[in-house]
Design a protein around this motif. Structure first.
Motif, PDB file in Angstrom:
ATOM      1  N   VAL A 192      34.635  51.440  52.672  1.00 57.82           N
ATOM      2  CA  VAL A 192      33.997  50.300  53.323  1.00 57.82           C
ATOM      3  C   VAL A 192      35.030  49.606  54.198  1.00 57.82           C
ATOM      4  N   VAL A 193      34.721  49.446  55.462  1.00 53.71           N
ATOM      5  CA  VAL A 193      35.640  48.848  56.427  1.00 53.71           C
ATOM      6  C   VAL A 193      35.112  47.480  56.843  1.00 53.71           C
ATOM      7  N   PHE A 194      35.975  46.478  56.781  1.00 53.20           N
ATOM      8  CA  PHE A 194      35.593  45.133  57.204  1.00 53.20           C
ATOM      9  C   PHE A 194      36.697  44.542  58.063  1.00 53.20           C
ATOM     10  N   ASP A 195      36.339  44.118  59.269  1.00 50.32           N
ATOM     11  CA  ASP A 195      37.280  43.517  60.212  1.00 50.32           C
ATOM     12  C   ASP A 195      37.204  41.997  60.070  1.00 50.32           C
ATOM     13  N   CYS A 196      38.260  41.396  59.540  1.00 48.24           N
ATOM     14  CA  CYS A 196      38.268  39.954  59.296  1.00 48.24           C
ATOM     15  C   CYS A 196      38.233  39.144  60.589  1.00 48.24           C
ATOM     16  N   ALA A 197      38.557  39.772  61.720  1.00 49.39           N
ATOM     17  CA  ALA A 197      38.565  39.055  62.998  1.00 49.39           C
ATOM     18  C   ALA A 197      37.230  39.134  63.718  1.00 49.39           C
ATOM     19  N   SER A 198      36.308  39.943  63.213  1.00 45.37           N
ATOM     20  CA  SER A 198      35.067  40.169  63.945  1.00 45.37           C
ATOM     21  C   SER A 198      33.925  39.272  63.489  1.00 45.37           C
ATOM     22  N   VAL A 199      34.157  38.472  62.454  1.00 43.40           N
ATOM     23  CA  VAL A 199      33.108  37.615  61.899  1.00 43.40           C
ATOM     24  C   VAL A 199      33.591  36.173  61.919  1.00 43.40           C
ATOM     25  N   SER A 200      32.709  35.251  62.222  1.00 41.92           N
ATOM     26  CA  SER A 200      33.078  33.836  62.256  1.00 41.92           C
ATOM     27  C   SER A 200      33.468  33.348  60.871  1.00 41.92           C
ATOM     28  N   ASP A 201      34.314  32.325  60.824  1.00 42.77           N
ATOM     29  CA  ASP A 201      34.804  31.793  59.549  1.00 42.77           C
ATOM     30  C   ASP A 201      33.667  31.347  58.646  1.00 42.77           C
ATOM     31  N   SER A 202      32.564  30.876  59.233  1.00 45.06           N
ATOM     32  CA  SER A 202      31.450  30.373  58.431  1.00 45.06           C
ATOM     33  C   SER A 202      30.684  31.491  57.723  1.00 45.06           C
ATOM     34  N   LEU A 203      30.812  32.720  58.191  1.00 46.19           N
ATOM     35  CA  LEU A 203      30.066  33.843  57.611  1.00 46.19           C
ATOM     36  C   LEU A 203      30.928  34.811  56.831  1.00 46.19           C
ATOM     37  N   ILE A 204      32.241  34.718  56.964  1.00 43.84           N
ATOM     38  CA  ILE A 204      33.109  35.738  56.396  1.00 43.84           C
ATOM     39  C   ILE A 204      33.039  35.778  54.874  1.00 43.84           C
ATOM     40  N   GLU A 205      32.875  34.616  54.230  1.00 44.68           N
ATOM     41  CA  GLU A 205      32.790  34.603  52.769  1.00 44.68           C
ATOM     42  C   GLU A 205      31.558  35.364  52.292  1.00 44.68           C
ATOM     43  N   SER A 206      30.451  35.176  52.995  1.00 43.35           N
ATOM     44  CA  SER A 206      29.233  35.907  52.650  1.00 43.35           C
ATOM     45  C   SER A 206      29.404  37.403  52.885  1.00 43.35           C
ATOM     46  N   GLU A 207      30.112  37.770  53.964  1.00 49.35           N
ATOM     47  CA  GLU A 207      30.336  39.187  54.258  1.00 49.35           C
ATOM     48  C   GLU A 207      31.194  39.836  53.172  1.00 49.35           C
ATOM     49  N   LEU A 208      32.181  39.103  52.664  1.00 49.78           N
ATOM     50  CA  LEU A 208      33.070  39.659  51.648  1.00 49.78           C
ATOM     51  C   LEU A 208      32.425  39.714  50.269  1.00 49.78           C
ATOM     52  N   PHE A 209      31.840  38.587  49.850  1.00 54.45           N
ATOM     53  CA  PHE A 209      31.361  38.458  48.481  1.00 54.45           C
ATOM     54  C   PHE A 209      29.849  38.587  48.337  1.00 54.45           C
ATOM     55  N   GLY A 210      29.116  38.493  49.443  1.00 54.62           N
ATOM     56  CA  GLY A 210      27.668  38.542  49.370  1.00 54.62           C
ATOM     57  C   GLY A 210      27.085  37.179  49.036  1.00 54.62           C
ATOM     58  N   HIS A 211      25.757  37.084  49.031  1.00 57.52           N
ATOM     59  CA  HIS A 211      25.107  35.823  48.687  1.00 57.52           C
ATOM     60  C   HIS A 211      23.739  36.082  48.076  1.00 57.52           C
ATOM     61  N   GLU A 212      23.257  35.066  47.368  1.00 60.70           N
ATOM     62  CA  GLU A 212      21.917  35.122  46.797  1.00 60.70           C
ATOM     63  C   GLU A 212      20.924  34.500  47.779  1.00 60.70           C
ATOM     64  N   LYS A 213      19.675  34.837  47.620  1.00 62.23           N
ATOM     65  CA  LYS A 213      18.625  34.245  48.444  1.00 62.23           C
ATOM     66  C   LYS A 213      18.631  32.733  48.262  1.00 62.23           C
ATOM     67  N   GLY A 214      18.642  31.996  49.366  1.00 60.43           N
ATOM     68  CA  GLY A 214      18.629  30.549  49.315  1.00 60.43           C
ATOM     69  C   GLY A 214      19.980  29.904  49.098  1.00 60.43           C
ATOM     70  N   ALA A 215      21.057  30.705  49.120  1.00 55.82           N
ATOM     71  CA  ALA A 215      22.397  30.147  48.882  1.00 55.82           C
ATOM     72  C   ALA A 215      22.786  29.154  49.971  1.00 55.82           C
ATOM     73  N   PHE A 216      22.285  29.345  51.181  1.00 55.46           N
ATOM     74  CA  PHE A 216      22.550  28.435  52.289  1.00 55.46           C
ATOM     75  C   PHE A 216      21.436  28.604  53.313  1.00 55.46           C
ATOM     76  N   THR A 217      21.404  27.728  54.275  1.00 48.95           N
ATOM     77  CA  THR A 217      20.382  27.800  55.310  1.00 48.95           C
ATOM     78  C   THR A 217      20.469  29.138  56.039  1.00 48.95           C
ATOM     79  N   GLY A 218      19.373  29.860  56.074  1.00 45.32           N
ATOM     80  CA  GLY A 218      19.351  31.160  56.731  1.00 45.32           C
ATOM     81  C   GLY A 218      19.494  32.325  55.768  1.00 45.32           C
ATOM     82  N   ALA A 219      19.817  32.055  54.490  1.00 48.69           N
ATOM     83  CA  ALA A 219      19.953  33.128  53.498  1.00 48.69           C
ATOM     84  C   ALA A 219      18.571  33.453  52.949  1.00 48.69           C
TER      85      ALA A 219
END
Length: 454
Positions: A192-219
């Protein structure tokens, strides 16, 4: 220069940049005594365990009234060191907290009764014999530094330790990560390849760790993050130097504990993945400047491999040309072209060479584009009298001619920008006054950068 001992590779190996005059160096951990009349004594952690106490049969004998006869033991667990208190009278403390069992981190203060020891790294030069092969996966090179890297990667790929790949944009960090994965016991699992520079700071935590439905606006649904997707395989985190400081301790805890929580989740998720990271910057210098956490740096750099830029291994250019464009091609190239290749500084490194050969392949059947038109691509700083004009077509639909001129301008601008900044994306974005994510998209558009090829 001392040879690499048989058996396990030293805990931390550096190729290139950190070694300075020596191409290879090894970093091992030791305990430094801070108290008593023997303060300053160094105790290497070179074996599977180190016993500390007052009794003479211990590996480290501390004759002090607050130290028990058999006070504690430090055991090696893979690339980590575990402290275990042996039911001592006055206890064992790690960074001020009493522990029965805990992992040491670089720089940690270990208190044995009233006696203190510091857990510290030490770097010393080593020698590793170059591989007899001139290829490792997609990596190609006959130069000694590259063949030393091949030999090192072949040995450390079989371990499960974290690896830090350091080098300029385009030197082959992505290819090295793929080779490590293919040579590892996890080769049948995912890479699994993930480029830390290609995702905005506000989304990178979700990209790394994932999220549950409703965890934030838009999830609107559950998302599985990179760590979870890499279970059973390898997770390659590219451009780790771009990871925000506030996320670094979360990544450290996940790697240390081998578990994490998705955003919005109450229960942890376990994961089992080999971690490989890449940086275009010297992460040690970043830690000294306060831009990267020292504890995460040491956790990621169990092994460090610094890939040399192409300008420092120009003897590999003929082999690379043939690897990319066909055996025997180098000898068939005009002498002027060969000289141009060998004289160019290649700020885009191996990726720039590969892209140049791809252009050359398509230009071979178009006489109007051959000759000096190809050579012009290898000159980053072109005198104003020779290179300030762009090809303009005045026949055909207005829209098509305009779009072609814009494409030519953008490509030329970006090519020269990368040349001036030596492939440093952050510096290039600042100079061009562009958002870094937008700059990346433009570079991808013209084939000047590829996230997985670093």
């Amino acid at each position: 220069m001392a040879p690499v001992p048989p058996g396990p590779i030293p805990l931390h190996t550096v190729v290139g940049a950190r070694a300075q005059a020596d191409r290879l160096a090894a970093q091992q951990f030791h305990l430094v005594l801070l108290d008593t009349e023997r303060a300053g004594t160094v105790y290497p952690l070179s074996g599977e365990e180190l016993r500390i106490g007052k009794a003479p049969e211990n590996d480290v004998v501390i004759d002090h009234p607050t130290v028990s006869r058999n006070h504690l033991v430090v055991r090696r667990h893979g690339d980590r060191f575990l402290v275990q208190d042996l039911d001592s009278t006055n206890g064992t403390f790690l960074d001020g907290a009493q522990v029965r069992e805990a992992y040491l981190r670089p720089g940690a203060l270990l208190e044995v009764g009233d006696v203190r020891l510091r857990f510290s790294p030490h770097v010393s030069p080593v020698q590793i014999d170059p591989s007899a092969e001139d290829r490792l996966g997609d990596l190609v090179g006959r130069s000694v530094p590259m063949r030393q890297i091949f030999a090192l990667l072949q040995r450390i790929s079989t371990t499960d330790s974290t690896i830090l790949l350091v080098g300029e944009t385009g030197v082959g960090k992505g290819a090295a990560a793929k080779a490590i994965h293919k040579l590892s016991p996890r080769a049948s699992g995912p890479l699994v390849v993930f480029d830390c520079a290609s995702v905005s700071d506000s989304l990178i935590e979700s990209e790394l760790f994932g999220h549950e439905k409703g965890a934030f606006t838009g999830a609107v649904s559950q998302r599985i993050g990179c760590l979870e997707r890499a279970h059973g395989g390898t997770l390659f985190l590219d451009e780790i130097d771009d990871l925000a400081l506030d996320l670094q301790p979360k990544l450290l805890r996940a790697i240390e504990d081998r578990e994490f929580r998705r955003l919005g989740a109450s229960s942890p998720v376990s994961f089992d993945a080999r971690i490989v990271v890449a940086s275009k910057k010297d992460l040690w210098a970043e830690t000294q400047a306060g831009r990267f956490r020292e504890d995460l740096y040491f956790r990621l750099s169990v092994f460090t491999v610094s890939l040399p830029p192409l300008r420092d291994r120009k003897e590999d250019i003929p082999l690379l040309v043939e690897a990319f464009a066909g055996e025997g091609l180098w000898g068939r190239l005009p002498e002027k072209v060969r000289e141009q290749f060998l004289g160019h500084t290649w700020p885009g490194n191996v990726r720039e060479l590969r892209n140049a050969l791809e252009r050359a392949r398509h230009m071979a059947d178009i006489p109007e584009l051959a000759g000096d038109g190809l050579l012009r691509e290898f000159t980053r700083e072109v005198p104003a009298s020779e290179g300030d004009s762009l090809p303009v077509e005045f026949t055909g639909p207005f829209k098509s001619c305009k779009e072609e001129l814009i494409r030519a301008f953008e490509r030329e601008y970006l090519t020269r920008l990368l040349g001036r900044t030596k492939g440093n994306i952050a510096r290039a974005a600042r100079e061009a006054e562009l958002d870094r994510k937008h700059l990346y998209s433009l570079l991808h558009k013209y084939g000047l950068v590829q996230s997985e090829g670093d």
